[in-house]
Design a protein around this motif. Structure first.
Motif, PDB file in Angstrom:
ATOM      1  N   SER A 113       0.935  -1.156  -0.100  1.00 35.66           N
ATOM      2  CA  SER A 113       0.091   0.167   0.036  1.00 35.66           C
ATOM      3  C   SER A 113       0.993   1.335   0.072  1.00 35.66           C
ATOM      4  O   SER A 113       1.985   1.140   0.451  1.00 35.66           O
ATOM      5  CB  SER A 113      -0.743   0.028   1.131  1.00 35.66           C
ATOM      6  N   MET A 114       0.512   2.378  -0.374  1.00 36.57           N
ATOM      7  CA  MET A 114       1.323   3.452  -0.637  1.00 36.57           C
ATOM      8  C   MET A 114       1.726   3.931   0.969  1.00 36.57           C
ATOM      9  O   MET A 114       2.742   4.613   1.049  1.00 36.57           O
ATOM     10  CB  MET A 114       0.454   4.813  -1.181  1.00 36.57           C
ATOM     11  N   ASP A 115       0.728   3.761   2.081  1.00 39.88           N
ATOM     12  CA  ASP A 115       1.153   4.023   3.246  1.00 39.88           C
ATOM     13  C   ASP A 115       2.635   3.205   3.650  1.00 39.88           C
ATOM     14  O   ASP A 115       3.495   3.985   4.047  1.00 39.88           O
ATOM     15  CB  ASP A 115       0.227   3.959   4.339  1.00 39.88           C
ATOM     16  N   LEU A 116       2.495   2.001   3.277  1.00 38.14           N
ATOM     17  CA  LEU A 116       4.027   1.220   3.784  1.00 38.14           C
ATOM     18  C   LEU A 116       4.842   1.629   2.955  1.00 38.14           C
ATOM     19  O   LEU A 116       6.198   1.751   3.588  1.00 38.14           O
ATOM     20  CB  LEU A 116       3.468  -0.407   3.377  1.00 38.14           C
ATOM     21  N   LEU A 117       4.741   2.011   1.480  1.00 37.92           N
ATOM     22  CA  LEU A 117       5.877   2.360   0.847  1.00 37.92           C
ATOM     23  C   LEU A 117       6.513   3.659   1.315  1.00 37.92           C
ATOM     24  O   LEU A 117       7.747   4.019   1.544  1.00 37.92           O
ATOM     25  CB  LEU A 117       5.580   2.476  -0.606  1.00 37.92           C
ATOM     26  N   GLN A 118       5.478   4.742   1.613  1.00 35.20           N
ATOM     27  CA  GLN A 118       5.969   5.906   1.982  1.00 35.20           C
ATOM     28  C   GLN A 118       6.703   5.920   3.503  1.00 35.20           C
ATOM     29  O   GLN A 118       7.609   6.708   3.850  1.00 35.20           O
ATOM     30  CB  GLN A 118       4.860   6.949   2.107  1.00 35.20           C
ATOM     31  N   GLN A 119       5.893   5.223   4.252  1.00 37.55           N
ATOM     32  CA  GLN A 119       6.721   4.787   5.641  1.00 37.55           C
ATOM     33  C   GLN A 119       7.937   4.443   5.683  1.00 37.55           C
ATOM     34  O   GLN A 119       8.999   5.086   6.273  1.00 37.55           O
ATOM     35  CB  GLN A 119       5.719   4.215   6.565  1.00 37.55           C
ATOM     36  N   SER A 120       8.131   3.348   4.849  1.00 41.32           N
ATOM     37  CA  SER A 120       9.534   2.511   4.802  1.00 41.32           C
ATOM     38  C   SER A 120      10.665   3.697   4.082  1.00 41.32           C
ATOM     39  O   SER A 120      11.709   3.700   4.426  1.00 41.32           O
ATOM     40  CB  SER A 120       9.425   1.439   4.232  1.00 41.32           C
ATOM     41  N   ALA A 121      10.120   4.233   3.038  1.00 36.07           N
ATOM     42  CA  ALA A 121      10.912   5.175   2.095  1.00 36.07           C
ATOM     43  C   ALA A 121      11.427   6.269   2.875  1.00 36.07           C
ATOM     44  O   ALA A 121      12.598   6.499   2.876  1.00 36.07           O
ATOM     45  CB  ALA A 121       9.979   5.365   0.874  1.00 36.07           C
ATOM     46  N   GLU A 122      10.682   6.831   3.784  1.00 38.66           N
ATOM     47  CA  GLU A 122      11.134   8.001   4.522  1.00 38.66           C
ATOM     48  C   GLU A 122      12.177   7.500   5.734  1.00 38.66           C
ATOM     49  O   GLU A 122      13.085   8.304   5.936  1.00 38.66           O
ATOM     50  CB  GLU A 122       9.958   8.784   5.228  1.00 38.66           C
ATOM     51  N   THR A 123      11.762   6.521   6.336  1.00 44.48           N
ATOM     52  CA  THR A 123      12.563   6.174   7.607  1.00 44.48           C
ATOM     53  C   THR A 123      13.470   5.251   7.442  1.00 44.48           C
ATOM     54  O   THR A 123      14.521   5.512   8.075  1.00 44.48           O
ATOM     55  CB  THR A 123      11.300   5.130   8.426  1.00 44.48           C
ATOM     56  N   LEU A 124      13.617   4.511   6.371  1.00 37.98           N
ATOM     57  CA  LEU A 124      14.603   3.389   6.197  1.00 37.98           C
ATOM     58  C   LEU A 124      15.388   3.779   4.588  1.00 37.98           C
ATOM     59  O   LEU A 124      16.169   3.197   4.015  1.00 37.98           O
ATOM     60  CB  LEU A 124      14.308   2.004   5.913  1.00 37.98           C
ATOM     61  N   ALA A 125      15.416   4.908   4.216  1.00 40.89           N
ATOM     62  CA  ALA A 125      16.104   5.520   2.923  1.00 40.89           C
ATOM     63  C   ALA A 125      17.734   5.125   3.265  1.00 40.89           C
ATOM     64  O   ALA A 125      18.236   5.514   3.975  1.00 40.89           O
ATOM     65  CB  ALA A 125      15.851   7.037   2.856  1.00 40.89           C
ATOM     66  N   GLY A 126      18.084   4.423   2.283  1.00 38.28           N
ATOM     67  CA  GLY A 126      19.326   3.986   1.942  1.00 38.28           C
ATOM     68  C   GLY A 126      19.962   2.550   2.683  1.00 38.28           C
ATOM     69  O   GLY A 126      20.690   2.335   2.633  1.00 38.28           O
ATOM     70  N   ARG A 127      18.682   2.203   3.422  1.00 43.10           N
ATOM     71  CA  ARG A 127      18.881   0.896   4.175  1.00 43.10           C
ATOM     72  C   ARG A 127      18.049  -0.248   3.715  1.00 43.10           C
ATOM     73  O   ARG A 127      17.955  -1.277   4.041  1.00 43.10           O
ATOM     74  CB  ARG A 127      18.540   1.174   5.448  1.00 43.10           C
ATOM     75  N   ILE A 128      17.082  -0.011   2.729  1.00 41.62           N
ATOM     76  CA  ILE A 128      16.111  -0.977   2.322  1.00 41.62           C
ATOM     77  C   ILE A 128      16.018  -0.879   0.655  1.00 41.62           C
ATOM     78  O   ILE A 128      16.180   0.044   0.095  1.00 41.62           O
ATOM     79  CB  ILE A 128      14.734  -0.663   2.863  1.00 41.62           C
ATOM     80  N   ALA A 129      15.811  -2.218   0.307  1.00 37.99           N
ATOM     81  CA  ALA A 129      15.639  -2.376  -1.339  1.00 37.99           C
ATOM     82  C   ALA A 129      14.130  -2.932  -1.413  1.00 37.99           C
ATOM     83  O   ALA A 129      13.548  -3.596  -0.399  1.00 37.99           O
ATOM     84  CB  ALA A 129      16.566  -3.184  -1.717  1.00 37.99           C
ATOM     85  N   TYR A 130      13.727  -2.615  -2.442  1.00 39.17           N
ATOM     86  CA  TYR A 130      11.782  -3.244  -2.777  1.00 39.17           C
ATOM     87  C   TYR A 130      12.177  -4.045  -3.967  1.00 39.17           C
ATOM     88  O   TYR A 130      12.593  -3.932  -5.025  1.00 39.17           O
ATOM     89  CB  TYR A 130      11.134  -1.993  -2.977  1.00 39.17           C
ATOM     90  N   GLU A 131      11.168  -5.409  -3.572  1.00 43.07           N
ATOM     91  CA  GLU A 131      11.140  -6.255  -4.858  1.00 43.07           C
ATOM     92  C   GLU A 131       9.540  -6.484  -4.826  1.00 43.07           C
ATOM     93  O   GLU A 131       9.171  -6.657  -3.614  1.00 43.07           O
ATOM     94  CB  GLU A 131      12.015  -7.342  -4.513  1.00 43.07           C
ATOM     95  N   GLU A 132       8.761  -6.934  -5.760  1.00 42.38           N
ATOM     96  CA  GLU A 132       7.585  -7.029  -5.890  1.00 42.38           C
ATOM     97  C   GLU A 132       7.479  -8.552  -6.415  1.00 42.38           C
ATOM     98  O   GLU A 132       7.998  -9.054  -7.423  1.00 42.38           O
ATOM     99  CB  GLU A 132       6.799  -6.144  -6.982  1.00 42.38           C
ATOM    100  N   LEU A 133       6.699  -9.349  -5.569  1.00 44.62           N
ATOM    101  CA  LEU A 133       6.312 -10.839  -5.949  1.00 44.62           C
ATOM    102  C   LEU A 133       5.112 -10.824  -6.632  1.00 44.62           C
ATOM    103  O   LEU A 133       3.913 -10.347  -6.109  1.00 44.62           O
ATOM    104  CB  LEU A 133       6.409 -11.686  -4.708  1.00 44.62           C
ATOM    105  N   THR A 134       5.046 -11.068  -7.901  1.00 40.12           N
ATOM    106  CA  THR A 134       3.817 -11.434  -8.666  1.00 40.12           C
ATOM    107  C   THR A 134       3.132 -12.718  -8.602  1.00 40.12           C
ATOM    108  O   THR A 134       4.049 -13.596  -8.297  1.00 40.12           O
ATOM    109  CB  THR A 134       3.832 -10.915 -10.101  1.00 40.12           C
TER     110      THR A 134
END
Length: 392
Positions: A113-134
């Motif tokens: 959800s956008m809330d999850l992405l925004q929350q982690s992007a702001e808080t864990l910037a530079g520390r986290i990578a994103y991958e999507e499982l389809t």
């Protein structure tokens, strides 16, 4: 277990980043893949399902609890249930960095959800990578099972069901559960029946231009409400919004996006199509095949490749354009005909407009051949293989 294409990439990201977010809709196989990755890496693993009260209770003091398990890979499932954890994870990761310790990893699983992405992007910037499982894709299953994948969709429990009837029952229950439990739990308060009707309308108009005014009139809501409904379905990775090509100011280009229900099996369940026999006689068959093929292509594209479609008021039209940069544009048309997969004149006009470097027609046959000097016909699996080699 079917080998997932994304697995090596997630393993690589875990070697590069202290945290990796594996996002995807419910029941797509995130937990199964997470455990398989943990076994492959060989770390001790701690798994917490944040939907279980007992597991949430363990994180009453999350900082202390996680420090006690610093040597383990920590898998946090349904991470959006405790968004405050992102701040804690940042502190834990930064302390380990200062001490020079590279122990443990965090693998975060979420129904995006956008809330999850925004929350982690702001808080864990530079520390986290994103991958999507389809859901399962064309290149993850045997070619002989392609029709089954198209008809049932790629959610594991649907694709692997013992019969078409069992698959259809699973998808119907999945849709109902998402509408009544999962969407409300992620924040939006929308009547389940209203959202079902909206989802069904998108399925009926699979691959068509978004007509917000028409949808709003049918549902008795405003255009802004339709935009909000669509944002929710896109954020949950259930619907895809494909933007139009916007690089030719001299042409009267269509400005509305095209909208697809991402999983073909859900499209069919929303329309009451029980099996392939019914699908082949349904008016949606062509657009369903188009969405199925395009989704397989789009799922494997990195952020560096910009996908779009092309359509002008004069009739030029291309189903999909892949913009690789440096004026490299692949024009792709999807046809369901095996005997005569010939594009319309509008495809060739569109290719001239965008200066396409390749012209490709995807069809359900097995042979690959030249349609003319510039246009090549091939099965989707061969294009996916080419893209894999090009992007690796």
């Amino acid at each position: 277990m079917i080998q997932r294409r994304i697995e090596p990439r997630v393993v690589e990201r875990l070697r590069e980043f202290p945290a990796v977010a594996l996002l995807g809709p419910r029941q797509v196989g995130k937990t199964t893949l997470a455990h398989a990755i943990a076994d492959k890496i060989g770390n001790d693993t701690l798994y917490l399902d944040l939907e279980r009260p007992a597991d949430r209770a363990k994180l009453t003091d999350p900082e202390l609890y996680l420090e006690q398990h610093e040597a383990k890979m920590v898998i946090l499932d349904e991470i959006h249930r405790l968004p405050g954890l992102f701040d804690v994870l940042r502190g834990v990761i930064d302390r380990r960095r200062r001490k020079g310790r590279k122990v443990g990893h965090f693998l975060l699983l979420g129904s995006a959800s956008m809330d999850l992405l925004q929350q982690s992007a702001e808080t864990l910037a530079g520390r986290i990578a994103y991958e999507e499982l389809t859901p399962f894709s064309v290149d993850e299953i045997p070619i002989s099972s392609l029709d089954q994948l198209w008809s049932r969709g790629g959610f594991p429990d649907s694709y692997l069901a013992t019969s078409d009837a069992a698959s259809y029952r699973w998808r119907s229950a999945f849709i109902q559960t998402y509408l009544e439990r999962d969407v409300p739990s992620l924040g939006p308060r929308i009547p389940a029946e209203t959202l079902r009707r909206f989802w069904q309308m998108l399925a009926h108009n699979q691959g068509q231009l978004l007509n917000a005014a028409q949808l709003a009139g049918s549902l008795g809501v405003s255009g802004q409400t339709i935009a909000r409904y669509l944002d929710i379905m896109v954020d949950l990775l259930l619907v895809r919004r494909l933007q139009p090509w916007a690089s030719n100011a001299q042409k009267r280009l269509v400005k509305s996006p095209k909208v697809y229900v991402r999983d073909s099996g859900l499209t069919h369940a929303l329309l009451g199509i029980h099996n392939q026999e019914e699908l082949l006689g349904h008016p949606v068959v062509g657009s369903s095949w188009e969405g199925f093929v395009l989704e397989a292509v789009l799922n494997m594209l990195p952020d560096t490749v910009r996908p779009s479609f092309y359509r002008t008021a004069a009739g030029a039209e291309i189903d999909l354009i892949l913009d690789f940069g440096k004026n490299e544009h692949w024009a792709i048309e999807v046809k369901r005909s095996v005997s005569s997969p010939n594009p319309a004149k509008g495809f060739y006009l569109g290719c001239q407009d965008v200066a396409a470097s390749r012209q490709i027609v995807l069809y359900p046959g097995n042979e690959r051949y030249k349609l003319d000097a510039d246009t090549e016909v091939m099965p989707p699996t061969q294009l996916l293989a080419e893209l894999t080699a090009k992007l690796s």
